[in-house]
Design an enzyme around this catalytic site. Structure first.
Site, short mmCIF file in Angstrom:
data_model
loop_
_atom_site.label_atom_id
_atom_site.label_comp_id
_atom_site.label_asym_id
_atom_site.label_seq_id
_atom_site.Cartn_x
_atom_site.Cartn_y
_atom_site.Cartn_z
CG HIS A 7 -3.56 -2.02 4.25
ND1 HIS A 7 -4.04 -1.14 5.09
CD2 HIS A 7 -2.65 -1.38 3.76
CE1 HIS A 7 -3.32 0.02 5.09
NE2 HIS A 7 -2.26 -0.48 4.54
CD GLU A 58 -3.33 4.88 1.23
OE1 GLU A 58 -2.37 4.45 0.84
OE2 GLU A 58 -3.28 5.79 2.12
C1 BGC Z 1 -0.77 3.16 3.76
C2 BGC Z 1 0.08 2.69 4.88
C3 BGC Z 1 1.32 3.12 5.02
C4 BGC Z 1 1.04 4.74 5.21
C5 BGC Z 1 2.55 5.59 5.28
C6 BGC Z 1 -0.67 4.81 3.38
O1 BGC Z 1 -0.41 4.77 2.31
O2 BGC Z 1 -2.11 2.93 3.97
O3 BGC Z 1 -0.04 1.20 5.02
O4 BGC Z 1 2.30 2.71 6.18
O5 BGC Z 1 0.57 5.35 4.28
O6 BGC Z 1 3.32 5.46 4.47
#
Ligand code: BGC
Length: 435
Positions: free
Chosen positions: A115, A159
């Site tokens: 992550h 992501e």
């Molecule tokens: C991510 C998280 C992040 C969230 C809010 C996502 O892109 O996986 O780690 O905190 O969005 O920004």
């Protein structure tokens, strides 16, 4: 209650976090180094975060008391493999205890293997630009999978496609006056070019080593745990084309979404992560529609975005979808609760139209470290006091928990239920209050 209000049997309801955002002290990774550069892209360092390294079991107890039945968390490569080729048995045992803590509460553990953060040594070896990245990620997944058991879902990379659009934003950020100083300090702290961090990886590297890493990671996990459902998670926002911008919007989808969706077609599920909508102009500029409410992140408050991206993914892939993140940042918890309900209602509409959706995980279980924005944005269903680490349940957590318990949107959290959960005792004996 009408049968159609029910979600499919076995639908998974939970919340998500990520190691670096909650564990605290994740000092052997690339982003920790950048957080401490002066000046820095990061508003503040992550520090102790939410101290979940020590409080994991208590947090799972809170999640379970809310009525949720799944917890998505990440294991930290930088801790598991602190030096290339050296794997830490105590850290692996720690993560097994985390998985066990979930299972003991009847909470389904959903383990993310990557992550955003990289071990510092890997960032120094090129990050995703390293031609051996996918091989090294595969080896890490194999070692971790051999050591860990009893997790029915795994996400390889969180992501994977996010560098495809965040890189450009960060490069723009570094064109400002303080940009050269930020870059120089960051590169000195990292001991490597900034492009070596995951979210700044160039498109070719993401398409080659990134997708390769997902496939190798998936195969490694599945070869050891054939019944574990494995997928990659993707960042998809609803993209609204202004009149005349339809072709540009389609080209954006083709570059930023489609190669990843296509690569994930053979997976057990696609992890869908949606927060908002952007509007695209004919010259390809993305913006937040003016005159619409925004969240604390400056994103359009748009719960309907989830249904839109769900439809896009289902139509293109016909692969089961797992909503692995969706949420709302801000202090107005009543609006967060309404947002979650509206997003979930939209998702139900897509399920009724035929999409195969396995579950919904809110981002986030806890108020946590929001990367560049530090501790400002509040996404949590549960608040965390930064001084005492005391957890306080927010009513939005009860609302989602109630939906989960009923597996339906028809039930609503009432004040009497707040009474029921007013004070929970965690294993350390500390009170967990309601916000
Ligand atoms: C991510 C998280 C992040 C969230 C809010 C996502 O892109 O996986 O780690 O905190 O969005 O920004």
């Amino acid at each position: 209650m009408s049968a159609s209000a029910k979600f499919p049997e076995g639908f998974v309801w939970g919340a998500a976090t990520a190691a670096h955002q909650v564990e605290g002290g994740n000092s052997n990774c690339d982003l920790w180094a950048l957080e401490h550069a002066k000046p820095s892209l990061f508003r503040e360092p992550s520090g102790d975060a939410a101290d979940q390294w020590r409080r994991f079991a208590d947090d799972v107890a809170v999640l379970s008391a809310l009525g949720l039945n799944a917890y998505r968390f990440s294991i930290e490569w930088a801790r598991i493999e602190p030096e290339e080729g050296r794997f830490s048995q105590p850290v692996l045992e720690h993560y097994q205890r985390c998985i066990d803590a979930c299972n003991e509460r009847g909470v389904t553990p959903i383990v993310t293997f990557h992550h955003f953060t990289l071990p510092l040594w890997q960032a120094r070896q090129g990050g995703l630009l390293d031609k051996r990245f996918s091989e090294k990620f595969g080896r890490y997944c194999e070692v971790a999978s051999k050591a860990l058991r009893d997790f029915p879902f795994a996400c390889t990379i969180n992501e994977l496609n996010i560098p495809m659009y965040v890189r450009e934003l960060l490069h723009k950020r570094m064109e400002r006056d303080d940009g050269p100083a930020i870059r120089a300090a960051g590169e000195a702290a990292l001991g490597a070019p900034l492009d070596n961090i995951f979210i700044l990886a160039p498109p070719d590297a993401v398409l080659d080593q990134g997708i390769g890493a997902h496939l190798r990671g998936r195969d490694a996990i599945k070869s050891i745990h054939p019944n574990c459902k494995v997928g990659v998670t993707l960042s998809l926002q609803e993209v609204e084309a202004e009149p005349g911008a339809e072709a540009v919007r389609d080209a954006y989808h083709a570059a930023v979404y489609d190669p990843f969706l296509d690569a994930a077609k053979g997976d057990d599920f696609i992890g869908l992560q949606t927060y908002s909508r952007v509007t695209m102009s004919p010259d390809g500029k993305k913006s937040v529609q003016s005159g619409r409410p925004q969240t604390q992140m400056g994103w359009e408050d748009r719960p309907e975005a989830l249904a839109a991206t769900c439809r896009y993914v289902w139509e293109r892939t016909k692969t089961p979808i797992f909503v692995t993140e969706n949420g709302w940042a801000g202090h107005d918890d009543a609006r967060r609760a309404a947002f979650l309900r509206e997003a979930v209602a939209g998702l139900k509409g897509e399920i009724d139209r035929g999409a195969n959706v396995l579950g919904y995980l809110a981002w986030s279980l806890l108020d946590n470290y929001e990367w560049f924005s530090g501790y400002g944005p509040r996404f949590g269903l549960v608040a965390v006091d930064r001084q005492t680490q005391r957890r306080t349940i927010k009513p939005s957590g009860l609302v989602l928990g109630e939906i989960a318990r009923n597996n339906s949107l028809l039930a609503d959290a009432s004040p009497s239920e707040e009474g029921k959960f007013g004070y929970l005792s965690n294993q350390a004996g500390a009170a967990v209050g309601i916000g």
